[in-house]
Design a protein around this motif. Structure first.
Motif, PDB file in Angstrom:
ATOM      1  N   PRO A  49      41.574  -1.223  54.988  1.00 54.59           N
ATOM      2  CA  PRO A  49      41.996  -2.179  56.020  1.00 54.59           C
ATOM      3  C   PRO A  49      43.368  -1.866  56.600  1.00 54.59           C
ATOM      4  O   PRO A  49      43.588  -1.998  57.817  1.00 54.59           O
ATOM      5  N   ILE A  50      44.324  -1.454  55.757  1.00 52.54           N
ATOM      6  CA  ILE A  50      45.651  -1.098  56.256  1.00 52.54           C
ATOM      7  C   ILE A  50      45.569   0.141  57.137  1.00 52.54           C
ATOM      8  O   ILE A  50      46.179   0.201  58.219  1.00 52.54           O
ATOM      9  N   GLN A  51      44.802   1.130  56.698  1.00 50.70           N
ATOM     10  CA  GLN A  51      44.650   2.340  57.512  1.00 50.70           C
ATOM     11  C   GLN A  51      43.997   2.028  58.858  1.00 50.70           C
ATOM     12  O   GLN A  51      44.406   2.562  59.895  1.00 50.70           O
ATOM     13  N   ASP A  52      42.990   1.164  58.851  1.00 52.69           N
ATOM     14  CA  ASP A  52      42.296   0.834  60.098  1.00 52.69           C
ATOM     15  C   ASP A  52      43.223   0.158  61.104  1.00 52.69           C
ATOM     16  O   ASP A  52      43.119   0.395  62.315  1.00 52.69           O
ATOM     17  N   GLU A  53      44.141  -0.711  60.619  1.00 54.97           N
ATOM     18  CA  GLU A  53      45.031  -1.418  61.536  1.00 54.97           C
ATOM     19  C   GLU A  53      46.254  -0.609  61.926  1.00 54.97           C
ATOM     20  O   GLU A  53      46.640  -0.588  63.098  1.00 54.97           O
ATOM     21  N   LEU A  54      46.852   0.074  60.945  1.00 54.74           N
ATOM     22  CA  LEU A  54      48.139   0.717  61.187  1.00 54.74           C
ATOM     23  C   LEU A  54      48.050   2.229  61.345  1.00 54.74           C
ATOM     24  O   LEU A  54      49.040   2.866  61.727  1.00 54.74           O
TER      25      LEU A  54
ATOM     26  N   ALA B 212      46.227   8.802  54.078  1.00 52.46           N
ATOM     27  CA  ALA B 212      46.177   8.597  52.626  1.00 52.46           C
ATOM     28  C   ALA B 212      47.475   9.046  51.973  1.00 52.46           C
ATOM     29  O   ALA B 212      47.932   8.449  50.991  1.00 52.46           O
ATOM     30  N   LEU B 213      48.100  10.093  52.516  1.00 49.72           N
ATOM     31  CA  LEU B 213      49.369  10.570  51.975  1.00 49.72           C
ATOM     32  C   LEU B 213      50.459   9.524  52.134  1.00 49.72           C
ATOM     33  O   LEU B 213      51.266   9.311  51.219  1.00 49.72           O
ATOM     34  N   HIS B 214      50.516   8.846  53.282  1.00 50.51           N
ATOM     35  CA  HIS B 214      51.525   7.808  53.506  1.00 50.51           C
ATOM     36  C   HIS B 214      51.446   6.722  52.427  1.00 50.51           C
ATOM     37  O   HIS B 214      52.466   6.305  51.860  1.00 50.51           O
ATOM     38  N   ILE B 215      50.227   6.258  52.153  1.00 53.91           N
ATOM     39  CA  ILE B 215      50.052   5.196  51.159  1.00 53.91           C
ATOM     40  C   ILE B 215      50.344   5.728  49.754  1.00 53.91           C
ATOM     41  O   ILE B 215      50.965   5.041  48.930  1.00 53.91           O
ATOM     42  N   SER B 216      49.956   6.963  49.490  1.00 52.53           N
ATOM     43  CA  SER B 216      50.208   7.549  48.180  1.00 52.53           C
ATOM     44  C   SER B 216      51.704   7.684  47.906  1.00 52.53           C
ATOM     45  O   SER B 216      52.146   7.529  46.752  1.00 52.53           O
ATOM     46  N   ILE B 217      52.486   7.976  48.929  1.00 52.64           N
ATOM     47  CA  ILE B 217      53.933   8.098  48.743  1.00 52.64           C
ATOM     48  C   ILE B 217      54.520   6.768  48.277  1.00 52.64           C
ATOM     49  O   ILE B 217      55.353   6.728  47.363  1.00 52.64           O
ATOM     50  N   GLY B 218      54.091   5.662  48.904  1.00 50.99           N
ATOM     51  CA  GLY B 218      54.589   4.354  48.485  1.00 50.99           C
ATOM     52  C   GLY B 218      54.228   4.047  47.046  1.00 50.99           C
ATOM     53  O   GLY B 218      55.048   3.522  46.276  1.00 50.99           O
ATOM     54  N   PHE B 219      53.015   4.396  46.649  1.00 48.41           N
ATOM     55  CA  PHE B 219      52.564   4.181  45.278  1.00 48.41           C
ATOM     56  C   PHE B 219      53.402   5.012  44.304  1.00 48.41           C
ATOM     57  O   PHE B 219      53.859   4.519  43.269  1.00 48.41           O
ATOM     58  N   ALA B 220      53.622   6.274  44.661  1.00 53.29           N
ATOM     59  CA  ALA B 220      54.396   7.157  43.791  1.00 53.29           C
ATOM     60  C   ALA B 220      55.854   6.729  43.707  1.00 53.29           C
ATOM     61  O   ALA B 220      56.473   6.801  42.640  1.00 53.29           O
TER      62      ALA B 220
END
Length: 424
Positions: A48-53, A57-65
């Motif tokens: 859902p975040i990817q669809d809107e913004l 996958a790398l962007h979200i993975s960086i935040g997780f890491a």
């Protein structure tokens, strides 16, 4: 234990019950409230975040890491505070930070907002809420440590099991931003308030002994631990053993692969042809298996050394990676979930109390805090690597193949992590 205990908290309605169970109650609620910062729940938000913004996958993975890194670095200082002052203040402050960060996540519009809010929230959950409850439980329970860490795992896995489907429903009905706000409200009720009401440092502070045993005289933590058959190691002493370093290598390897799997498995299953609802159901299955098995594994840990459970968990994780690559349909996804959930159930027990079971409770927070940055630094690689591999190849198969190899390294390291005593 039926003897009336000192009145430690006015909010605990069972004065004849050992107060450690009040610590247990707060810890289980704490564990359930912290799960939005973990991979399985974040994974529900990814598409859902990817669809809107439009983030990769790398962007979200960086935040997780980044969150793993923040938690690891913070644990060095937090662990020492926990050993000296206890978990009450740490968990309350951590809960307030989590609430604020989840409100921020509901309003984010730029990727750096996500990195900041989620990174701080995940790091706070690890270094404040989770480490705080581990130190608290290790202080109040020694002989019964296996069952209480099993109950704590039930709280965590119950939160992970119950939340994905309601979150999917909230996202479908209102949106992913409203889902974060709902999580913030739950965190305040289940983390901040119980921590303030129930968390305390050690039973010796109140003239009590771990596990609800009867004191015959005023005892120190050292005397109480000796009576329970537990050696107390300092960080300096533990650092001189091969065992500590083998444990750090093994846990770092497991966390690297498990964190990445938890974050990306929902997207991986959808790439394999499952719908979002089927992927969420498979997620619920493996979390339910972990929840249902974790208490039993906790009881086993009271009779079998932690090391053997760690080897069992890693072997199951290796098998799960092979099954993840082989997924072609919902039934095969369920097969993966059954094995991965079993591994997760064992690991939930092992990971929380391994350092305490090897080196005792007096310096548990300090030793865990020392190891945390090393483990976190290595574990940051997994989610970022898997995200980048998907961005380049459109598949997670290579990632899960390499994770299987990493679990092999963890197995060898745990084999070297033999129990130590000061007399040897």
């Amino acid at each position: 234990m039926t003897t009336k205990q000192p009145r430690i908290s006015r909010f605990w309605p069972f004065p004849r019950l050992y107060y450690g169970w009040a610590i247990m109650t707060a810890s289980m609620l704490n564990a359930a409230a912290s799960v939005p910062m973990q991979g399985p729940i974040l994974g529900v938000f990814v598409r859902p975040i990817q669809d809107e913004l439009g983030w990769s996958a790398l962007h979200i993975s960086i935040g997780f890491a980044l969150g793993s890194g923040v938690g690891g670095i913070s644990s060095v200082w937090v662990g020492r505070v926990l050993d000296r002052r206890g978990a009450r203040g740490v968990t309350v402050v951590a809960g307030m930070i989590l609430v604020g960060c989840m409100v921020g996540l509901a309003a984010m519009t730029q990727v750096w907002h996500f990195w900041g809010f989620f990174g701080v929230a995940r790091g706070t959950a690890a270094a404040g809420a989770q480490l705080g409850t581990m130190v608290a439980l290790a202080s109040w329970f020694v002989r019964k440590r296996g069952r209480v860490v099993g109950l704590l795992g039930v709280g965590q896995r119950a939160g992970q099991t119950i939340m994905p489907l309601p979150i999917v429903a909230i996202i479908a009905w209102l949106g992913w931003r409203e889902a974060w706000l709902a999580r913030a409200g739950f965190a305040f009720l289940a983390l901040v308030l119980p921590s303030a009401a129930y968390m305390r440092r050690r039973p010796e502070d109140y003239g009590m002994l771990p596990d609800g045993r009867r004191p015959t005289h005023d005892v120190s933590i050292g005397e109480a631990s000796e009576e329970a058959g537990e050696e107390l190691w300092s960080l300096a002493e533990a650092k001189r053993t091969v065992t500590l370093w083998a444990l750090i290598v093994a846990q770092a390897a497991v966390v690297l692969s498990v964190n990445a799997t938890n974050l990306h498995i929902s997207a991986h299953l959808q790439d394999k042809g499952l719908s979002q609802q089927q992927a969420a159901t498979a997620l619920t299955v493996y979390l339910a298996v972990a929840m249902l098995s974790v208490f039993g594994w906790g009881l086993v840990m009271e009779r079998v050394h932690t090391r053997y459970l760690a080897l069992t968990s890693v072997a199951l994780y290796f098998t799960a990676m092979v099954l993840a690559i082989a997924v072609t349909s919902f039934p095969t996804a369920v097969m993966f979930s059954l094995v991965f959930g079993s591994a997760l159930g064992v690991w939930t027990v092992v990971s929380r109390m391994m350092f305490a079971n090897y080196f005792g409770r007096r310096s548990f927070g300090t030793i865990r805090g020392f190891a945390a940055p090393i483990m976190a630094g290595v574990s940051m690689v997994g989610p970022i690597f898997a995200g980048r591999v998907w961005d380049v190849t459109g598949s997670y198969d290579l990632s899960f193949t390499l994770f299987a190899g990493v679990f092999g390294i963890a197995f060898v390291a745990f084999a070297f992590a033999k129990p130590v005593t000061k007399g040897t």
